[in-house]
Design an enzyme around this catalytic site. Structure first.
Site, PDB file in Angstrom:
ATOM      1  N   LEU A 106     -31.397  20.182 -12.312  1.00  0.00           N
ATOM      2  CA  LEU A 106     -30.947  18.986 -13.019  1.00  0.00           C
ATOM      3  C   LEU A 106     -30.808  17.847 -12.019  1.00  0.00           C
ATOM      4  CD1 LEU A 106     -28.104  20.371 -15.349  1.00  0.00           C
ATOM      5  CD2 LEU A 106     -30.423  19.723 -16.025  1.00  0.00           C
ATOM      6  N   ASP A 107     -30.964  16.618 -12.515  1.00  0.00           N
ATOM      7  CA  ASP A 107     -30.762  15.449 -11.671  1.00  0.00           C
ATOM      8  C   ASP A 107     -29.301  15.339 -11.249  1.00  0.00           C
ATOM      9  OD1 ASP A 107     -33.366  14.668 -11.744  1.00  0.00           O
ATOM     10  OD2 ASP A 107     -33.097  13.104 -13.243  1.00  0.00           O
ATOM     11  N   ILE A 108     -29.061  14.537 -10.229  1.00  0.00           N
ATOM     12  CA  ILE A 108     -27.708  14.335  -9.733  1.00  0.00           C
ATOM     13  C   ILE A 108     -26.809  13.717 -10.798  1.00  0.00           C
ATOM     14  CG2 ILE A 108     -28.221  12.046  -8.775  1.00  0.00           C
ATOM     15  CD1 ILE A 108     -26.376  12.774  -6.400  1.00  0.00           C
TER      16      ILE A 108
END
Length: 251
Positions: A106-108
């Site tokens: 997942l993205d930050i």
């Protein structure tokens, strides 16, 4: 003596503990290590992988495959190491964390379900470009979503610089600007780009589900737990993944 593979003592112990080679050396000099009941002080000693190793009287054994679900908070990256940001592995209090990897990144700025394991074949079923696995997200949008977006997502969306539409996706409108979306492929930043193609913008994105594995509601942000046997087994069931030409892990 039983047949087996020869290993250096320090390497064998570092593989089943969090100790570095230097720390194993100190433990050996302090007479804290025994091999088959005999104290060994030379960390370079050759032992068999079938030998019984003890540290401070505790038997050391190779851990079996491990499977965790984690509720990822904002600000953490899905990587084993990062020079600028904390990683999801920093949230785990487990030995030999360096052997673990993330199955479904997942993205930050995206929260929710992350699966972590040291079983490469298992995670391959989730992340391989030659398979697809359904992933469900909750999204909070900048603008109200149009009713016809459901049909557009069901037909597939043309993304910028892509040669073909996305695979059909299931969109559920929860409120004017809140939706739940299920995709079955993993193009780069796919969910955000799909809404962007409709002139909208994702403000918050939270992954709720990967295949048959649902994020445990009892897990607060940053908390994790072991997967159940049923959750682990669900990854290898035929309905979890099927051959596909799409690639990548994304949100």
């Amino acid at each position: 003596m039983a047949e087996g593979k020869f290993l250096r003592l320090d390497k064998a112990i570092s593989q089943v503990t969090d100790l570095s080679r230097a720390e194993v050396k100190r433990a050996a000099k302090q007479q804290r290590i025994t091999v088959n009941g005999v104290t060994v002080t030379d960390p370079a000693s050759k032992i068999l992988d079938t030998d019984e190793l003890c540290l401070d009287g505790d038997l050391l054994t190779e851990a079996g495959p491990r499977y965790f679900m984690l509720n990822k908070p904002l600000g953490y990256v899905c990587a084993t190491k990062d020079g600028e940001h904390p990683t999801v592995l920093d949230l785990l209090d487990e030995p030999n964390k360096h052997k673990l990897h993330i199955a479904g990144r997942l993205d930050i700025d995206t929260t929710g379900l992350v699966l972590i394991t040291d079983d490469g074949q298992w995670s391959h079923r989730i992340t391989s470009p030659r398979h697809h696995c359904a992933k469900t997200y909750y999204a909070h949008l900048a603008d109200p979503i149009e009713d016809n977006a459901i049909d557009k997502f069901a037909k597939g969306i043309w993304l910028n610089n892509e040669k073909k539409r996305t695979k059909p996706a299931e969109l559920e409108i929860l409120y004017r600007n809140e939706v739940r979306i299920t995709i079955s492929e993993g193009r780069y930043h796919q969910v955000k780009r799909m809404f962007g193609a409709l002139g909208n913008r994702v403000l918050e994105l939270h992954r709720e589900r990967i295949g048959n594995i649902i994020l445990d509601e009892e897990l607060s942000e940053g908390e994790y737990r072991l997967l159940t046997f049923e959750e682990i087994a669900s990854v290898t069931e035929p309905e979890f993944v099927e051959p596909e030409n799409s690639a990548g892990d994304t949100d």
